[in-house]
Motif scaffolding. Structure first.
Motif, PDB file in Angstrom:
ATOM      1  N   TYR A  98     -52.018  -7.164  21.688  1.00 28.38           N
ATOM      2  CA  TYR A  98     -51.041  -6.013  21.351  1.00 28.38           C
ATOM      3  C   TYR A  98     -49.632  -6.383  20.887  1.00 28.38           C
ATOM      4  O   TYR A  98     -49.170  -7.434  20.849  1.00 28.38           O
ATOM      5  N   THR A  99     -49.271  -5.039  20.297  1.00 33.17           N
ATOM      6  CA  THR A  99     -48.110  -5.447  19.401  1.00 33.17           C
ATOM      7  C   THR A  99     -46.769  -5.421  20.492  1.00 33.17           C
ATOM      8  O   THR A  99     -46.585  -4.354  21.264  1.00 33.17           O
ATOM      9  N   LYS A 100     -45.931  -6.343  20.527  1.00 31.46           N
ATOM     10  CA  LYS A 100     -45.050  -6.383  21.465  1.00 31.46           C
ATOM     11  C   LYS A 100     -43.717  -5.983  21.003  1.00 31.46           C
ATOM     12  O   LYS A 100     -42.869  -5.338  21.449  1.00 31.46           O
ATOM     13  N   GLY A 101     -43.567  -5.840  19.543  1.00 34.32           N
ATOM     14  CA  GLY A 101     -42.543  -5.430  18.879  1.00 34.32           C
ATOM     15  C   GLY A 101     -42.437  -6.063  17.519  1.00 34.32           C
ATOM     16  O   GLY A 101     -43.493  -6.990  17.181  1.00 34.32           O
ATOM     17  N   PRO A 102     -41.678  -5.785  16.453  1.00 33.54           N
ATOM     18  CA  PRO A 102     -40.651  -4.490  16.460  1.00 33.54           C
ATOM     19  C   PRO A 102     -41.530  -3.192  16.249  1.00 33.54           C
ATOM     20  O   PRO A 102     -42.578  -3.163  15.853  1.00 33.54           O
ATOM     21  N   GLY A 103     -40.469  -2.069  16.611  1.00 25.83           N
ATOM     22  CA  GLY A 103     -41.255  -0.912  16.320  1.00 25.83           C
ATOM     23  C   GLY A 103     -40.655   0.195  17.081  1.00 25.83           C
ATOM     24  O   GLY A 103     -39.524   0.071  17.609  1.00 25.83           O
ATOM     25  N   MET A 104     -40.945   1.424  17.064  1.00 29.30           N
ATOM     26  CA  MET A 104     -40.594   2.743  17.807  1.00 29.30           C
ATOM     27  C   MET A 104     -40.941   2.427  19.412  1.00 29.30           C
ATOM     28  O   MET A 104     -42.070   2.133  19.565  1.00 29.30           O
ATOM     29  N   GLY A 105     -40.137   2.844  20.234  1.00 31.22           N
ATOM     30  CA  GLY A 105     -40.313   2.232  21.585  1.00 31.22           C
ATOM     31  C   GLY A 105     -41.447   3.236  22.161  1.00 31.22           C
ATOM     32  O   GLY A 105     -42.168   2.481  23.035  1.00 31.22           O
ATOM     33  N   ALA A 106     -41.292   4.493  22.132  1.00 32.09           N
ATOM     34  CA  ALA A 106     -42.310   5.159  23.064  1.00 32.09           C
ATOM     35  C   ALA A 106     -43.802   4.851  22.355  1.00 32.09           C
ATOM     36  O   ALA A 106     -44.525   4.458  23.376  1.00 32.09           O
ATOM     37  N   PRO A 107     -44.153   4.812  21.115  1.00 28.06           N
ATOM     38  CA  PRO A 107     -45.540   4.380  20.591  1.00 28.06           C
ATOM     39  C   PRO A 107     -45.495   3.082  21.224  1.00 28.06           C
ATOM     40  O   PRO A 107     -46.968   2.828  21.700  1.00 28.06           O
ATOM     41  N   LEU A 108     -44.856   1.949  21.129  1.00 28.32           N
ATOM     42  CA  LEU A 108     -45.334   0.687  21.701  1.00 28.32           C
ATOM     43  C   LEU A 108     -45.373   0.617  23.129  1.00 28.32           C
ATOM     44  O   LEU A 108     -46.395   0.073  23.454  1.00 28.32           O
ATOM     45  N   GLN A 109     -44.620   1.405  23.774  1.00 30.40           N
ATOM     46  CA  GLN A 109     -45.136   1.378  25.323  1.00 30.40           C
ATOM     47  C   GLN A 109     -46.235   1.992  25.580  1.00 30.40           C
ATOM     48  O   GLN A 109     -47.092   1.445  26.461  1.00 30.40           O
ATOM     49  N   SER A 110     -46.655   3.001  24.689  1.00 31.59           N
ATOM     50  CA  SER A 110     -48.181   3.776  25.017  1.00 31.59           C
ATOM     51  C   SER A 110     -49.124   2.630  24.928  1.00 31.59           C
ATOM     52  O   SER A 110     -50.196   2.741  25.594  1.00 31.59           O
ATOM     53  N   VAL A 111     -49.081   1.952  24.026  1.00 28.92           N
ATOM     54  CA  VAL A 111     -50.112   1.042  23.658  1.00 28.92           C
ATOM     55  C   VAL A 111     -50.086  -0.264  24.127  1.00 28.92           C
ATOM     56  O   VAL A 111     -51.184  -0.648  24.806  1.00 28.92           O
ATOM     57  N   ALA A 112     -48.923  -0.695  24.724  1.00 27.44           N
ATOM     58  CA  ALA A 112     -48.883  -1.735  25.619  1.00 27.44           C
ATOM     59  C   ALA A 112     -49.237  -1.480  26.849  1.00 27.44           C
ATOM     60  O   ALA A 112     -50.007  -2.397  27.751  1.00 27.44           O
ATOM     61  N   LEU A 113     -49.064  -0.128  27.371  1.00 28.24           N
ATOM     62  CA  LEU A 113     -49.882   0.290  28.847  1.00 28.24           C
ATOM     63  C   LEU A 113     -51.272   0.120  28.811  1.00 28.24           C
ATOM     64  O   LEU A 113     -51.759  -0.449  29.766  1.00 28.24           O
ATOM     65  N   VAL A 114     -51.918   0.415  27.785  1.00 28.72           N
ATOM     66  CA  VAL A 114     -53.347   0.543  27.545  1.00 28.72           C
ATOM     67  C   VAL A 114     -53.798  -0.887  27.617  1.00 28.72           C
ATOM     68  O   VAL A 114     -54.944  -1.243  28.557  1.00 28.72           O
TER      69      VAL A 114
END
Length: 355
Positions: A98-114
């Motif tokens: 999964y993408t740990k970063g960099p990027g936009m916080g809320a989208p990153l968090q959503s994908v990391a959660l999955v």
């Protein structure tokens, strides 16, 4: 994982650092096994590469919370689609990347959660991946570039990079906004559609432009700055619309900014004696940028490598690609460390799979 026995790694990649949600599955084949003292160069097999884009109305940007809603509502469908395309199931996976970063916080968090949820449900190791390194490794896999100077240009990043001692070193970068951000914001001023992307629509306008308008050109050593040129051309578009056509403005903006990028890329090539340039990131799809970079490289006796929209635009298979390489070197991310960061620099990654 150092072994002489044949080895296969199947990786699922989840990318959602901005408005593109991408799911990819890649298979790496090591016919002679994996050796700890050699650079990894597996046989690359693409099993699936699916993507869905959140597009706001023309003239509007995308807010992180809206992008996150899009990703959460779409990701399970895309994962199922990827498995169907790959003709495999969760039991065939060696790792989930999964993408740990960099990027936009809320989208990153959503994908990391999955990603961490699936990792625990399926009992499959997790691998956090740097978004920028994903672009680079995808470009190397698709084009066959060996040791190029990398120009990474996207909505959130603008960097000139070269590899040295298991690190992708940043030679130069933007001092303010990324080139893709600049193009997107000017597209909003012109009320251009966000579909398929603002930068693509600016490129089409620029092709019809013929009158070059002199704009600020800001190169500071190996770094560039785009905020001044954006303010300047925004004012022209709003106050002198009767004097300059949108096509000429787009043409002039592209020519000026791309010339800046060519200059710092050539300087990096000269510094390390490189003959190859690899252009990655969403803006790397721009044909005019590839032409200008190609002319510079040809004059130096070199060559430019670039990919099409399947790979230069954010996608899941680039995360699977970089994650599988790291996993082959025994790298995994624990659930406790599976957080995301909006500021994860390219040169913070230990590129252990290269020598």
């Amino acid at each position: 994982m150092d072994t002489k026995a044949p080895r296969t790694i199947v990786a699922l990649g989840l990318e959602g650092s901005a408005n593109k949600l991408g799911i990819g599955i890649v298979k790496h084949v090591y016919p002679s096994g994996i050796s700890s003292d050699c650079e990894l160069s597996p046989e690359y097999v693409e099993l699936a590469n699916v993507r869905d884009t959140y597009n706001p109305p023309a003239g509007e940007g995308f807010l992180p919370r809206d992008v996150a809603v899009h990703h959460r509502s779409t990701i399970i469908t895309l994962i199922r689609q990827a498995f169907e395309e790959a003709k495999i199931g969760p039991q065939d996976l060696d790792c989930i990347c999964y993408t740990k970063g960099p990027g936009m916080g809320a989208p990153l968090q959503s994908v990391a959660l999955v990603a961490r949820t699936l990792s625990q449900i399926w009992d499959v190791p997790l691998v956090g991946v740097n978004h920028c390194v994903g672009h680079i490794e995808m470009g190397r896999a698709i084009t066959g570039a060996q040791n190029p100077v990398v120009l990474y240009v996207s909505g959130g990043n603008t960097q000139v990079i070269a590899y040295s001692q298991q690190t992708y070193r940043i030679f130069g970068e933007t001092l303010d906004i990324a080139i893709g951000n600049c193009l997107d914001r000017f597209a909003r001023v012109l009320m251009l559609p966000n579909d398929p992307s603002p930068g693509y629509n600016i490129e089409q306008y620029a092709r019809r432009g013929s009158k070059f308008i002199e704009l600020p050109y800001t190169v500071k050593g190996m770094d560039v700055s785009f905020s001044g040129i954006l303010s300047f051309i925004e004012k022209m578009a709003k106050t002198e619309a009767d004097k300059y056509s949108p096509e000429d403005l787009c043409y002039s903006l592209q020519e000026t900014m791309f010339a800046m990028l060519v200059e710092i890329t050539e300087r990096a090539m000269a510094h390390i004696g490189a003959t190859e340039v690899l252009v990655v990131g969403g803006v790397g799809c721009n044909v005019r940028l590839q032409e200008m970079m190609g002319q510079m490289a040809q004059e130096r006796g070199g060559k430019v490598f670039a990919t099409d929209m399947r790979y230069c635009i954010d996608n899941g298979i680039m995360i699977a690609q970089a994650g599988a390489l790291a996993f082959a070197r025994n790298f995994t991310t624990s659930i406790e460390d599976s957080w995301i960061t909006q500021r994860f620099r390219t040169d913070q990654v230990h590129v252990e799979w290269r020598v």
